[in-house]
Write an enzyme that holds these catalytic residues in place. Sequence first.
Site: not given
Length: 290
Positions: A132, A160
């Site tokens: 992330y 992400k």
Amino acid sequence: MHGIHASLVTPFTRSGEVDAKSLERLAVHCLDGGASGLVALGTTGEAPMLSPAEQRTVLEVCRAVSIQHGTPLIVGAGTVGTEDSIQQARERAPLADALLVVVPYYLRPSDEGVLDHFAAIGSAVDVPILPYDIPYRTGKHLNAETLLRLLSLDSVAGLKHCPGGIGQDTLALLAAGTGKAILCGDDAYTYPMMQLGACGAIAASACLAPEAYAAMAEASRNGNTARGLTFHNALLPMVEALFSEPSPAVLKACLADAGLIDSATVRAPLHAPHPTTVIRARKSLHGLPC
């Protein structure tokens, strides 16, 4: 990992307890509305403010809904330290199809330290991981070269990516054609990033408007740029309102107004949003195309 994955809020009762029934209702709403999967215990879910028992409740509810619908469940994990992140990943992996692991924050380790961090976590669990990347929260910027090295790890299924804008690193990342899933994490940039090669998004706003996000993603996949742009332009004011105050306060208020969760309660240090912000978000929601 393709498509729109709804990043779920964690509903609370008015007395402050995790509201499992509201969570189940919201999860079903997202999947019935066209979301490709769910994300539990992310930032949107106020995960750091939940006790271990509450985190387990959230995971069990979301896992049951995901199994029922035959869709993947991505589970948030990761802290500032590698050993603590490994422990958290091991605890959550049995109920996850993939783990969303944040880049180590605050300390701003070297790029090599970040790569070692993810390699260690990936070696410790049996499910794929999604780093992330959110530099405006972690304080750690990773350039395109480092992101591509990260994606080359066998345990990493995708990324992400929340750069806060579309700059040279994002362009280089999307142009590289790694074959791994690049998921947009900035709700406002979902459509332009998909047009540039991202395969989908992890979006909190999709809790409120899953049909519109699913339609926008489908239009992008099918090359229907006019339809995709129509949804992007219509969703943008709603997204701006939802994130104009610390998330997920406005989102929870809108979900409660829509009857999707019973209460808009957030945990300290978050505050209830200003009523005019909620009105603005709701007005934008009602103006979405079919």
